[in-house]
Design a protein around this motif. Structure first.
Motif, PDB file in Angstrom:
ATOM      1  N   LEU A  43       3.320  16.180 -14.392  1.00 19.22           N
ATOM      2  CA  LEU A  43       3.059  14.890 -13.783  1.00 19.22           C
ATOM      3  C   LEU A  43       4.070  14.611 -12.679  1.00 19.22           C
ATOM      4  O   LEU A  43       5.271  14.788 -12.872  1.00 19.22           O
ATOM      5  N   LYS A  44       3.563  14.202 -11.554  1.00 24.52           N
ATOM      6  CA  LYS A  44       4.430  13.855 -10.436  1.00 24.52           C
ATOM      7  C   LYS A  44       4.999  12.454 -10.678  1.00 24.52           C
ATOM      8  O   LYS A  44       4.266  11.541 -11.025  1.00 24.52           O
ATOM      9  N   GLN A  45       6.296  12.311 -10.491  1.00 20.68           N
ATOM     10  CA  GLN A  45       6.927  11.011 -10.667  1.00 20.68           C
ATOM     11  C   GLN A  45       6.536  10.107  -9.500  1.00 20.68           C
ATOM     12  O   GLN A  45       6.563  10.517  -8.344  1.00 20.68           O
ATOM     13  N   TYR A  46       6.171   8.867  -9.827  1.00 22.75           N
ATOM     14  CA  TYR A  46       5.743   7.922  -8.807  1.00 22.75           C
ATOM     15  C   TYR A  46       6.938   7.420  -8.021  1.00 22.75           C
ATOM     16  O   TYR A  46       8.014   7.197  -8.550  1.00 22.75           O
ATOM     17  N   SER A  47       6.711   7.187  -6.737  1.00 22.62           N
ATOM     18  CA  SER A  47       7.740   6.620  -5.881  1.00 22.62           C
ATOM     19  C   SER A  47       7.074   5.753  -4.815  1.00 22.62           C
ATOM     20  O   SER A  47       6.082   6.160  -4.209  1.00 22.62           O
ATOM     21  N   LEU A  48       7.601   4.556  -4.628  1.00 24.96           N
ATOM     22  CA  LEU A  48       7.110   3.669  -3.576  1.00 24.96           C
ATOM     23  C   LEU A  48       7.852   4.031  -2.298  1.00 24.96           C
ATOM     24  O   LEU A  48       9.071   3.939  -2.241  1.00 24.96           O
ATOM     25  N   GLU A  49       7.092   4.454  -1.284  1.00 29.47           N
ATOM     26  CA  GLU A  49       7.698   4.914  -0.039  1.00 29.47           C
ATOM     27  C   GLU A  49       7.394   3.926   1.092  1.00 29.47           C
ATOM     28  O   GLU A  49       6.250   3.812   1.524  1.00 29.47           O
ATOM     29  N   ILE A  50       8.429   3.224   1.513  1.00 27.50           N
ATOM     30  CA  ILE A  50       8.323   2.273   2.622  1.00 27.50           C
ATOM     31  C   ILE A  50       9.334   2.683   3.683  1.00 27.50           C
ATOM     32  O   ILE A  50      10.512   2.865   3.382  1.00 27.50           O
ATOM     33  N   ASP A  51       8.848   2.844   4.910  1.00 23.58           N
ATOM     34  CA  ASP A  51       9.723   3.178   6.039  1.00 23.58           C
ATOM     35  C   ASP A  51       9.590   2.059   7.061  1.00 23.58           C
ATOM     36  O   ASP A  51       8.576   1.958   7.760  1.00 23.58           O
ATOM     37  N   ASN A  52      10.596   1.200   7.109  1.00 22.43           N
ATOM     38  CA  ASN A  52      10.553   0.049   8.014  1.00 22.43           C
ATOM     39  C   ASN A  52      10.572   0.452   9.481  1.00 22.43           C
ATOM     40  O   ASN A  52       9.937  -0.200  10.304  1.00 22.43           O
ATOM     41  N   GLU A  53      11.302   1.508   9.817  1.00 21.53           N
ATOM     42  CA  GLU A  53      11.375   1.944  11.210  1.00 21.53           C
ATOM     43  C   GLU A  53      10.038   2.504  11.697  1.00 21.53           C
ATOM     44  O   GLU A  53       9.620   2.242  12.819  1.00 21.53           O
ATOM     45  N   LYS A  54       9.386   3.280  10.846  1.00 22.42           N
ATOM     46  CA  LYS A  54       8.088   3.878  11.215  1.00 22.42           C
ATOM     47  C   LYS A  54       6.918   2.956  10.893  1.00 22.42           C
ATOM     48  O   LYS A  54       5.773   3.268  11.230  1.00 22.42           O
ATOM     49  N   GLN A  55       7.201   1.831  10.208  1.00 17.81           N
ATOM     50  CA  GLN A  55       6.181   0.877   9.770  1.00 17.81           C
ATOM     51  C   GLN A  55       5.105   1.562   8.932  1.00 17.81           C
ATOM     52  O   GLN A  55       3.908   1.419   9.176  1.00 17.81           O
TER      53      GLN A  55
END
Length: 78
Positions: free
Chosen positions: A4-16
């Protein structure tokens, strides 16, 4: 060993980007980011497809849904 792949919330403010989905309008990006972060704290694990749907709904809101929301706010302000 788990596959199972571990979940991660990916937010990049610079790249929006959120979960790799680019949101060109900075204000819309900030609004969607706020909603995603708040609901993520409640346990939601959005996929890139979920973010695409949020983006599409923000860009082209359903008139019936807008009317429903307006009616709710009008009832609360009485």
């Amino acid at each position: 060993m788990s596959n199972l792949k571990q979940y991660s919330l990916e937010i990049d403010n610079e790249k929006q980007t959120i979960q790799g989905v680019f949101i060109s309008d900075k204000t819309m990006f900030q609004q969607i980011r706020g909603v995603v972060q708040a609901t993520h704290l409640d346990g939601w694990e959005p996929s890139s497809d979920d973010i695409e749907k949020l983006k599409a709904n923000a860009m082209n809101p359903d008139p019936k849904e807008l009317a429903r929301i307006k009616a709710i706010w009008e009832q609360r302000s009485k």
